[in-house]
Design a protein around this motif. Structure first.
Motif, PDB file in Angstrom:
ATOM      1  N   LEU A 166       3.681  31.405  74.870  1.00 48.29           N
ATOM      2  CA  LEU A 166       3.759  31.264  76.325  1.00 48.29           C
ATOM      3  C   LEU A 166       3.125  29.927  76.705  1.00 48.29           C
ATOM      4  O   LEU A 166       2.048  29.588  76.224  1.00 48.29           O
ATOM      5  CB  LEU A 166       3.005  32.417  77.000  1.00 48.29           C
ATOM      6  CG  LEU A 166       3.323  32.621  78.471  1.00 48.29           C
ATOM      7  CD1 LEU A 166       4.762  33.080  78.652  1.00 48.29           C
ATOM      8  CD2 LEU A 166       2.380  33.633  79.090  1.00 48.29           C
ATOM      9  N   ARG A 189       5.054  38.070  79.673  1.00 48.51           N
ATOM     10  CA  ARG A 189       4.983  37.799  78.240  1.00 48.51           C
ATOM     11  C   ARG A 189       6.189  38.331  77.471  1.00 48.51           C
ATOM     12  O   ARG A 189       6.746  37.646  76.619  1.00 48.51           O
ATOM     13  CB  ARG A 189       3.702  38.401  77.650  1.00 48.51           C
ATOM     14  CG  ARG A 189       2.464  37.675  78.111  1.00 48.51           C
ATOM     15  CD  ARG A 189       1.241  38.165  77.375  1.00 48.51           C
ATOM     16  NE  ARG A 189       0.027  37.627  77.942  1.00 48.51           N
ATOM     17  CZ  ARG A 189      -0.459  36.428  77.644  1.00 48.51           C
ATOM     18  NH1 ARG A 189       0.180  35.666  76.787  1.00 48.51           N
ATOM     19  NH2 ARG A 189      -1.554  35.995  78.219  1.00 48.51           N
ATOM     20  N   ALA A 192       9.462  36.433  78.236  1.00 45.45           N
ATOM     21  CA  ALA A 192       9.368  35.082  77.699  1.00 45.45           C
ATOM     22  C   ALA A 192       9.537  35.078  76.182  1.00 45.45           C
ATOM     23  O   ALA A 192      10.033  34.115  75.614  1.00 45.45           O
ATOM     24  CB  ALA A 192       8.028  34.451  78.079  1.00 45.45           C
TER      25      ALA A 192
END
Ligand SMILES: Nc1ncnc2c1ncn2[C@@H]1O[C@H](COP(=O)(O)OP(=O)(O)OP(=O)(O)O)[C@@H](O)[C@H]1O
Ligand SMILES: [Mg+2]
Lengths: 279, 255
Positions: A166, A189, A192
């Motif tokens: 990230l 999170r 992503a």
């Protein structure tokens, strides 16, 4: 100032978009279909023109006939191999994703189990196959475990990369909202990490049939791998080829299943935005 | 008015592979409630570092930072941050990205929807609510980031070169947008830039920082009426401020 777009207009353009996409998809698959036909016809011609004996390279028509004649046994073998493939693959998914999460976010795991997994990965899987057979027998369990071993690592590795990549600023933003870790995970999170995770899952999907076949080859009495070994040993090359083609189709099926899920889950990703992108 | 942010001898030294890097400080400073303060300094003088420390995302090596009298020693959730890049997520629409600010806080996005739309409309994005970030220009993305930083109505807004990555024309437009947003609801703003006229246009006070290690060289109060539109920006007073600040950087050989 900004006039809201009338609902139906937007809806309409959406439908237009779907048609445009479908058109592009059909166009792309038409090219693929054409290429396949050219390939198969070319193969047939080469075998016919050069009079290649069928114990060296059978022609597609011979393979098709063989497939038709032995459909029952091929189908039954396919079910066995498919079961091993899918079971091992999903087992690897079910363990690999939480595991990669653990390694990405929990230091003790990163320092202990992770290096051990890497070490295990360095052993060629084919060398482990006879061991698996010795430990878990000739049945399905040993094959499923071999598939698992081949699928687990790509999922783990790409999962770790995805979950720990990230961006710095996005992490700062996330921290500054004071988000609970579960909320932050679900809303930031996880999405992503998905594109990278899917790289691993696709890789695993390709490995899965290889694992099942290897297992059957080394020690088994059912499945497409066993069938290929058995028939080619008997010099029934037509039959072996029919089984090989079926095996490829099984592999393709699993792979495209993953691609399909990927398209649904991350349509926003660069790789998914145009149909001309890679699969 | 009382102080909102106060820095007491704040200093940051990074431990890098090539030894310690003294990035900034020691710096003493205070920002009043509702004041717009620009940090103006050359590249590498520790401006981003300072922003992160005020947000509680990075601990100072020495000194302390207080917000409303309370020492900052953990990430502050009552700030809005705009970074040099938009930092939007591609799996959400423009509106969704703005609402992410409150969703992450565990608040009900439905209650903030109207406010989010209002903010986006005020910066000319009313027709783009449903678009994805990758379907927008860089300037539009950055405007979305402004709205996201303001949605939860933070008393403090930290902006780290928010216009840095944009072309000159877009910068000028966004400056006006920013001024408008700020006039709409005055907050304590810490605005980082290395563009002198941008600092003069937006700020109540410009804090000039020396090259690394950054120290407060001078504080200049900009006494001009808002909004500082095109005419004001051509006025001798405005240009006087710009020249004074340019002179400081000339002395340092930065420009
Ligand atoms: N994580 C880090 N580790 C080591 N050194 C760092 C780190 N972050 C920044 N620095 C150093 O600290 C100094 C100040 O960095 P900072 O990013 O705060 O500068 P800046 O004023 O924001 O510059 P710019 O205008 O280019 O964004 C730089 O010299 C940089 O090399
Ligand atoms: Mg910076």
């Amino acid at each position: 100032m900004a006039a809201p777009i009338p609902f139906d207009t937007e809806r309409y353009s959406q439908i237009g978009g779907i048609f445009a996409k479908l058109g592009a998809r059909v166009k792309a698959s038409r090219t693929f279909l054409l290429a396949t036909v050219v390939f198969v016809v070319g193969w047939e011609l080469v075998v016919y023109l050069f009079e290649i004996p069928s114990y060296l390279l059978p022609s597609p028509s011979n393979i098709a006939v063989e497939f038709y004649q032995n459909f029952t046994i091929i189908w039954r073998s396919t079910l066995v191999t498919a079961y091993e493939t899918f079971a091992g693959f999903f087992f690897a998914l079910a363990l690999g994703i939480p595991f990669s999460l653990g390694v990405a976010f929990y230091r003790p795991l990163r320092n202990t189990i992770y290096p051990a997994t890497v070490a295990l990965q360095l052993v060629p899987k084919i060398a482990l196959a006879p061991l698996m057979i010795t430990w878990f027998g000739f049945g399905l369990t040993s094959k499923i475990l071999i598939v698992f071993l081949l699928c687990f690592f790509p999922i783990l590795l790409n999962g770790i990369l995805g979950f720990s990549s990230l961006g710095t600023e996005l992490t700062y933003f996330l921290t500054s909202t004071g988000a609970r870790s579960k909320t932050g995970f679900l809303k930031v999170r996880m999405p992503a990490a998905l594109p990278q995770l899917f790289v691993g899952i696709k890789w695993a999907a390709i490995n899965a049939t290889v694992g099942a076949t290897t297992g059957e080859w080394v020690g088994g009495d059912a499945g497409l791998g066993y069938l290929i070994k058995f028939t080619s040993g008997d010099l029934r090359i037509n039959f072996a080829f029919a089984a090989i083609v079926t095996l490829s189709l099984l592999g393709l099926f699993l792979f495209y299943l993953v691609v399909l899920v990927e398209r649904q889950l991350i349509p926003w990703h660069v790789s998914q935005r145009s149909t001309s992108g890679m699969v | 008015m009382c102080d909102s942010i106060t820095l007491y001898g704040v200093k940051k030294v990074y431990d890098s592979r090539n030894g310690p890097v003294h990035a900034i400080g020691p710096a003493d400073l205070s920002i009043r409630k509702g004041e717009f303060v620009s940090f103006l300094g050359p590249s590498g003088c520790g401006k981003s570092t300072l922003v992160l420390m005020v947000a509680g995302l990075l601990p100072p090596t020495e000194g302390e930072i207080r917000i409303d009298g309370v020492v900052v020693n953990e990430p502050r959730t009552d700030v809005g941050i705009v970074f040099q890049t938009p930092v939007l997520v591609d799996w959400r629409s423009v509106l969704g990205n703005v609402l992410l600010q409150v969703e992450l806080r565990g608040l009900d996005p439905a209650q903030y929807r109207a406010h989010a739309v209002e903010l986006l409309e005020s910066v000319g994005l009313g027709e783009f609510l449903k678009q994805r970030p990758y379907e927008l220009s860089g300037g539009m993305q950055q405007r979305t980031a402004f709205c996201r930083a303001l949605l939860h109505d933070p008393p403090i807004v930290l902006m780290d070169e928010p216009l840095g990555a944009l072309d000159a024309m877009t910068r000028t437009r966004l400056r006006d947008d920013l001024e408008k947003l700020w006039l709409g609801s005055p907050k304590s703003v810490l605005f980082v830039t290395h563009d002198i006229s941008e600092a003069v246009q937006l700020s109540d006070r410009v804090v000039v920082i020396t090259p690394r290690p950054g120290r407060v060289e001078r504080e200049i109060t900009v006494d001009l009426p808002h909004p500082r539109d095109f005419d004001v920006r051509q006025s001798p007073e405005f240009l006087g401020y710009v020249k004074d600040i340019s002179d400081i950087f000339m002395q340092y050989g930065v420009i």
